[in-house]
Write a protein that holds these residues in place. Sequence first.
Motif, mmCIF file in Angstrom:
data_model
loop_
_atom_site.group_PDB
_atom_site.id
_atom_site.type_symbol
_atom_site.label_atom_id
_atom_site.label_comp_id
_atom_site.label_asym_id
_atom_site.label_seq_id
_atom_site.Cartn_x
_atom_site.Cartn_y
_atom_site.Cartn_z
ATOM 1 N N ILE A 78 0.837 -1.214 0.000
ATOM 2 C CA ILE A 78 0.000 0.000 0.000
ATOM 3 C C ILE A 78 0.873 1.266 0.000
ATOM 4 C CG2 ILE A 78 -1.715 1.374 1.312
ATOM 5 C CD1 ILE A 78 -3.144 -0.907 -0.019
ATOM 6 N N PRO A 79 1.884 1.370 0.890
ATOM 7 C CA PRO A 79 2.729 2.572 0.835
ATOM 8 C C PRO A 79 3.438 2.745 -0.504
ATOM 9 C CG PRO A 79 3.089 1.381 2.889
ATOM 10 C CD PRO A 79 2.253 0.494 2.022
ATOM 11 N N ARG A 80 3.858 1.618 -1.121
ATOM 12 C CA ARG A 80 4.515 1.729 -2.430
ATOM 13 C C ARG A 80 3.528 2.200 -3.491
ATOM 14 N NH1 ARG A 80 6.757 -2.934 -4.659
ATOM 15 N NH2 ARG A 80 5.955 -4.414 -3.130
ATOM 16 N N ALA A 81 2.306 1.699 -3.414
ATOM 17 C CA ALA A 81 1.273 2.122 -4.372
ATOM 18 C C ALA A 81 0.916 3.599 -4.165
ATOM 19 C CB ALA A 81 0.036 1.247 -4.235
ATOM 20 N N PHE A 86 -0.280 4.400 -8.058
ATOM 21 C CA PHE A 86 -1.123 3.290 -8.505
ATOM 22 C C PHE A 86 -2.254 3.003 -7.510
ATOM 23 C CE2 PHE A 86 -2.227 -1.094 -9.747
ATOM 24 C CZ PHE A 86 -2.493 -0.849 -11.089
ATOM 25 N N ILE A 87 -2.148 3.556 -6.317
ATOM 26 C CA ILE A 87 -3.202 3.380 -5.312
ATOM 27 C C ILE A 87 -4.554 3.863 -5.842
ATOM 28 C CG2 ILE A 87 -2.864 5.637 -4.172
ATOM 29 C CD1 ILE A 87 -3.635 2.315 -2.369
ATOM 30 N N VAL A 88 -4.527 4.823 -6.757
ATOM 31 C CA VAL A 88 -5.783 5.328 -7.329
ATOM 32 C C VAL A 88 -6.480 4.210 -8.107
ATOM 33 C CG1 VAL A 88 -6.778 6.982 -8.968
ATOM 34 C CG2 VAL A 88 -5.005 7.729 -7.356
ATOM 35 N N GLU A 89 -5.702 3.430 -8.861
ATOM 36 C CA GLU A 89 -6.257 2.295 -9.622
ATOM 37 C C GLU A 89 -6.714 1.192 -8.662
ATOM 38 O OE1 GLU A 89 -6.527 2.891 -12.820
ATOM 39 O OE2 GLU A 89 -5.427 4.750 -12.431
#
Length: 288
Positions: A78-81, A86-89
């Motif tokens: 999650i932190p990397r996203a 990419f967390i939005v996707e």
Amino acid sequence: RAEAALEEARRAGGSRVFCSADGAADNWAEMAAALSAGEFTVVYQPIVDLGSGRTTGAEALLRWVRADGAPVSPVDFIPRAERSGFIVELGRFVLETAGREAAAWAVPGKITVNVSGRELHQPGYYDQVTTTLMTTGLPPGRLVLEVTESMLEADSPVALETLRRLRALGIRIAVDDFGTGWSSLSRLDRLPADILKIDRSFVAAIAPEATSAPLVAAITALAAALGLRTVAEGVEEEHQATVLARHGVDEVQGWLHGRPGDSAAIRAALGRPAVDRPDLPVTDRVSH
Ligand code: C2E
Ligand code: MG
Ligand code: MG
Ligand code: MG
């Protein structure tokens, strides 16, 4: 499938650690490939009302199991996203999946979805949520969005306005991991929120012989004064649930009442009395 893979990985000898390039572009490409390969799934952890003892809803939690069967912890990805964007996707995927599955549950329980700061600060986030509600048929009153205290500390006018507009639709806002940030009392008073999720560190601190938990008492008093409901996270032991109930905590979530499971499992649990079933196999041990 994901949960079975996790179980298998656990049996095979615990957590395998993944070190991948932390470059944002690499991270984006890697996760985009994983998402289209179906490596991401959503699991649901029951949330139990302490008054009735029944399962009233669930929190959607994202899971990543690589093609070779190795799980990656959300605490890692999650932190990397969030850094790569990419967390939005991923957030869109979770909202759509959880919305669609929850809309099909026979008992109309609440479905709670985690939202990251990056998503909330997107100008199109409000429209994304309303579109998802429309396409899935999920009533807004059944959706809870979880944001963290630190996200609200940023005091972004865009994010706060989005939360206010979502609440006006009947969507509820929960403050996740409450008590671990440093919100000022004046800011809490202005918070567009309905629920405080008491961080599991406060629950873990409740020893077996404890009869009270001063910080939990302080948080429930604060919540009552502000007209907010409370949900305690990470409830693993019966004595913790007892102390939490004594302090007036409304709902609990944790291994005591259920590990995260698939949509069918939560569908079966909803509306029914929640029981501690230590005999059930552990199928989710992604983290902590
Ligand atoms: P969170 O939102 O605070 O979620 C609760 C975490 O506590 C979950 O970890 C859950 O599996 C774990 N947990 C539940 N019951 C117990 C218990 O009794 N004892 C212990 N020790 N842990 C328990 P998980 O699934 O590894 O997720 C970690 C964090 O990753 C989440 O914390 C959340 O911040 C983030 N996350 C997970 N899914 C999503 C998602 O779809 N979107 C976003 N933005 N973040 C997510
Ligand atoms: Mg959460
Ligand atoms: Mg939490
Ligand atoms: Mg958290």
